[in-house]
Design a protein around this motif. Structure first.
Motif, PDB file in Angstrom:
ATOM      1  N   GLN A  40      41.237  33.053  38.675  1.00 29.13           N
ATOM      2  CA  GLN A  40      40.412  31.751  38.575  1.00 29.13           C
ATOM      3  C   GLN A  40      39.971  32.252  36.948  1.00 29.13           C
ATOM      4  O   GLN A  40      39.472  31.674  35.919  1.00 29.13           O
ATOM      5  N   HIS A  41      40.305  33.196  36.098  1.00 33.37           N
ATOM      6  CA  HIS A  41      40.094  34.349  35.125  1.00 33.37           C
ATOM      7  C   HIS A  41      40.980  33.104  34.685  1.00 33.37           C
ATOM      8  O   HIS A  41      40.921  33.263  33.527  1.00 33.37           O
ATOM      9  N   GLU A  55      36.582  32.999  33.177  1.00 29.87           N
ATOM     10  CA  GLU A  55      35.219  34.401  33.528  1.00 29.87           C
ATOM     11  C   GLU A  55      35.878  34.696  34.638  1.00 29.87           C
ATOM     12  O   GLU A  55      36.760  33.877  35.841  1.00 29.87           O
ATOM     13  N   TRP A  56      34.953  35.982  35.101  1.00 31.83           N
ATOM     14  CA  TRP A  56      35.506  36.828  36.221  1.00 31.83           C
ATOM     15  C   TRP A  56      34.692  36.404  37.331  1.00 31.83           C
ATOM     16  O   TRP A  56      33.627  36.393  36.569  1.00 31.83           O
ATOM     17  N   PRO A  57      34.943  36.584  38.317  1.00 31.58           N
ATOM     18  CA  PRO A  57      33.730  36.740  39.266  1.00 31.58           C
ATOM     19  C   PRO A  57      33.376  37.667  39.500  1.00 31.58           C
ATOM     20  O   PRO A  57      33.694  39.183  39.439  1.00 31.58           O
ATOM     21  N   THR A  58      31.749  37.789  40.305  1.00 31.59           N
ATOM     22  CA  THR A  58      31.095  38.872  40.792  1.00 31.59           C
ATOM     23  C   THR A  58      31.568  38.190  42.493  1.00 31.59           C
ATOM     24  O   THR A  58      31.058  37.543  43.165  1.00 31.59           O
ATOM     25  N   TYR A  59      31.946  39.514  42.875  1.00 29.45           N
ATOM     26  CA  TYR A  59      31.927  39.750  44.565  1.00 29.45           C
ATOM     27  C   TYR A  59      31.026  40.164  45.458  1.00 29.45           C
ATOM     28  O   TYR A  59      30.477  41.797  44.881  1.00 29.45           O
ATOM     29  N   ALA A 108      40.771  36.803  41.799  1.00 30.42           N
ATOM     30  CA  ALA A 108      40.271  36.583  40.695  1.00 30.42           C
ATOM     31  C   ALA A 108      40.476  36.649  39.374  1.00 30.42           C
ATOM     32  O   ALA A 108      40.355  36.319  38.492  1.00 30.42           O
TER      33      ALA A 108
END
Length: 110
Positions: free
Chosen positions: A63-64, A69-73, A60
């Motif tokens: 990716q950020h 963007e921060w992912p939704t798990y 995460a």
């Protein structure tokens, strides 16, 4: 008169025995406890903290760093929404089922 003298002598003998003081106790030896010296370790670096995190957290953060963007798990039992100042997350609830929403300290639902 002999009786008075005998009684007086007996009183002196008895009072002489009662006047003996017990021996003084030995002096106290006080032990002074000093706290053990602790070595202060330097605070961990960001790389050390990141290395201790689960692989999902490291992914995460990677990716950020790439797209901001921060992912939704989403798993079978829960959905983890990251904190974001953008639009509020949409929580999908099933009819007649319980939905448990866990907030961090200081968070509120309005």
């Amino acid at each position: 008169m002999k009786q008075i003298a005998l009684a007086g002598a007996l009183a002196l003998i008895v009072s002489g025995c009662a006047a003996k003081q017990p021996p003084a106790p030995p002096p106290l030896n006080l032990a002074v406890l000093t706290p053990p010296k602790t070595e202060t370790l330097p605070p961990p670096t960001a790389a050390q903290i990141l290395a201790e995190q689960p692989s999902e957290v490291r992914a995460a953060i990677g990716q950020h760093e790439q797209n901001g963007e921060w992912p939704t798990y989403k798993t079978a039992g829960e959905v983890l929404y990251p904190y974001n100042e953008g639009p509020e997350p949409v929580v999908d609830c099933a009819p007649l089922r319980t939905t448990d929403i866990q907030l961090q300290p200081g968070e509120t639902i309005t």
